[in-house]
Write an enzyme that holds these catalytic residues in place. Structure first.
Site, PDB file in Angstrom:
ATOM      1  N   SER A   7      -8.328   8.043   2.015  1.00 33.88           N
ATOM      2  CA  SER A   7      -8.267   6.604   1.758  1.00 33.88           C
ATOM      3  C   SER A   7      -9.498   5.924   2.341  1.00 33.88           C
ATOM      4  CB  SER A   7      -7.010   6.004   2.397  1.00 33.88           C
ATOM      5  OG  SER A   7      -7.137   4.590   2.425  1.00 33.88           O
ATOM      6  N   HIS A  32      -8.758   7.909  -2.624  1.00 37.14           N
ATOM      7  CA  HIS A  32      -7.642   6.956  -2.687  1.00 37.14           C
ATOM      8  C   HIS A  32      -8.178   5.551  -2.394  1.00 37.14           C
ATOM      9  CE1 HIS A  32      -3.316   5.977  -2.409  1.00 37.14           C
ATOM     10  NE2 HIS A  32      -3.647   5.166  -1.411  1.00 37.14           N
ATOM     11  N   ASP A  34      -7.246   1.687  -1.974  1.00 38.45           N
ATOM     12  CA  ASP A  34      -6.127   0.788  -1.686  1.00 38.45           C
ATOM     13  C   ASP A  34      -6.474  -0.643  -2.086  1.00 38.45           C
ATOM     14  OD1 ASP A  34      -4.041   2.398  -0.476  1.00 38.45           O
ATOM     15  OD2 ASP A  34      -5.514   2.838   1.075  1.00 38.45           O
ATOM     16  N   HIS A  65      -4.421   2.718  -5.860  1.00 37.64           N
ATOM     17  CA  HIS A  65      -3.068   2.346  -5.436  1.00 37.64           C
ATOM     18  C   HIS A  65      -3.003   0.818  -5.457  1.00 37.64           C
ATOM     19  CE1 HIS A  65      -0.145   2.260  -1.711  1.00 37.64           C
ATOM     20  NE2 HIS A  65       0.410   1.755  -2.795  1.00 37.64           N
ATOM     21  N   MET A 136       5.768   5.895  -0.028  1.00 31.98           N
ATOM     22  CA  MET A 136       5.146   5.221   1.124  1.00 31.98           C
ATOM     23  C   MET A 136       5.863   5.659   2.400  1.00 31.98           C
ATOM     24  SD  MET A 136       2.632   3.518  -0.038  1.00 31.98           S
ATOM     25  CE  MET A 136       2.136   2.935   1.587  1.00 31.98           C
TER      26      MET A 136
HETATM   27  C1  DX5 Z   1      -1.413   1.324   3.341  1.00 32.08           C
HETATM   28  C2  DX5 Z   1      -2.298   2.121   2.415  1.00 32.08           C
HETATM   29  C3  DX5 Z   1      -2.685   3.462   2.902  1.00 32.08           C
HETATM   30  C4  DX5 Z   1      -3.505   3.471   4.151  1.00 32.08           C
HETATM   31  C5  DX5 Z   1      -3.278   4.774   4.828  1.00 32.08           C
HETATM   32  O1  DX5 Z   1      -1.000   0.190   2.701  1.00 32.08           O
HETATM   33  O2  DX5 Z   1      -1.643   2.295   1.166  1.00 32.08           O
HETATM   34  O3  DX5 Z   1      -3.341   4.212   1.878  1.00 32.08           O
HETATM   35  O4  DX5 Z   1      -4.874   3.322   3.935  1.00 32.08           O
HETATM   36  O5  DX5 Z   1      -3.898   4.710   6.063  1.00 32.08           O
HETATM   37  P1  DX5 Z   1      -3.469   5.659   7.257  1.00 32.08           P
HETATM   38  O6  DX5 Z   1      -3.720   7.053   6.781  1.00 32.08           O
HETATM   39  O7  DX5 Z   1      -4.363   5.219   8.348  1.00 32.08           O
HETATM   40  O8  DX5 Z   1      -2.030   5.399   7.526  1.00 32.08           O
HETATM   41 ZN    ZN Z   2      -2.528   3.709  -0.353  1.00 31.84          ZN
END
Ligand code: DX5
Ligand code: ZN
Length: 224
Positions: A7, A32, A34, A65, A136
């Site tokens: 991400s 990924h 976000d 996402h 999630m």
């Molecule tokens: C949260 C996002 C995630 C986030 C994950 O809303 O959808 O993709 O970036 O980050 P980590 O891996 O730090 O939990």
């Molecule tokens: Zn995400």
């Protein structure tokens, strides 16, 4: 196949192309992205212009996402920008079947996302038409949050349905996935592993990715 979808939310935005190259060297195979709108989630990030900017710097698939209200309105723009996969939240879609079809009609792999408080049954009717289901394991909106362990049972539930009903969707998990938590989600059946802060930390992105994947794959091998 177990894959790391890194991400970029936790990357250094001023050096995004370098960050992507480093995570790719570490074995990441999906990017990924976000996308947050400040309405569906209490945070704002980036949209199609950033997808368009990173498209030429990588060959990896871009997994967007969408944590946004009314995703239908933006699906054509993500396709145009070069997205390969688009996931929408069941909680944001009044006509989920139509939205998923719209993603597929634009030549992208369609995914559906479940917030931690949304029962798996909410997506039962669309399981035959999705490329992936994203579970999630934090409430969406921010990187670096703590993993919610109930996600493990939810992943196992989706893996059971997949084998009982003969569907083909992949199971993606997102939020708090780290060296400590990755084994449990892989053993439950997740195969697209989103990780942000666990990868882009301590200035050791490549080594973090290598070690993360080693742990994920060894948990996967013990299953086989
Ligand atoms: C949260 C996002 C995630 C986030 C994950 O809303 O959808 O993709 O970036 O980050 P980590 O891996 O730090 O939990
Ligand atoms: Zn995400």
């Amino acid at each position: 196949m177990i894959e790391l979808a890194f991400s970029i939310l936790s990357a250094d935005f001023a050096h995004l192309a370098d960050e992507i190259a480093t995570a790719t060297r570490g074995g990441g195979t999906i990017i990924h992205v976000d996308v947050m709108d400040g309405h569906f989630v209490p945070n704002i990030t980036f949209g199609p212009p950033v997808v368009k900017a990173i498209r030429p710097v990588t060959k990896l698939p871009l997994d967007c996402h969408l944590m946004i209200e009314d995703p239908d309105k933006f699906i054509p723009a993500f396709a145009e920008a070069g997205a390969d996969m688009v996931s929408v939240h069941v909680e944001a879609c009044r006509h989920l079947n139509r939205t998923l079809q719209l993603i597929a009609d634009h030549g992208m792999a369609a995914g559906v996302v479940l917030n931690p408080a949304t029962p798996v049954e909410m997506v039962a009717e669309v399981l035959p038409m999705v490329h992936h289901v994203l579970v999630m394991s934090v409430n969406p909106g921010f990187g670096g949050q703590k993993f919610l362990p109930r996600a493990v049972d939810r992943i196992a539930h989706l893996a059971r349905l997949r084998s009982e009903l003969g569907w083909n969707y992949r199971i993606e998990v997102d939020g708090g996935i780290s060296r400590e938590t990755v084994g449990s989600v892989v053993r439950a059946g997740a195969d697209m592993l989103v990780a942000g802060s666990a990868i882009f930390q301590s200035g050791k992105t490549e080594a973090n990715a290598v070690e993360f994947l080693r742990l994920a794959r060894s948990a996967g091998e013990r299953l086989a």
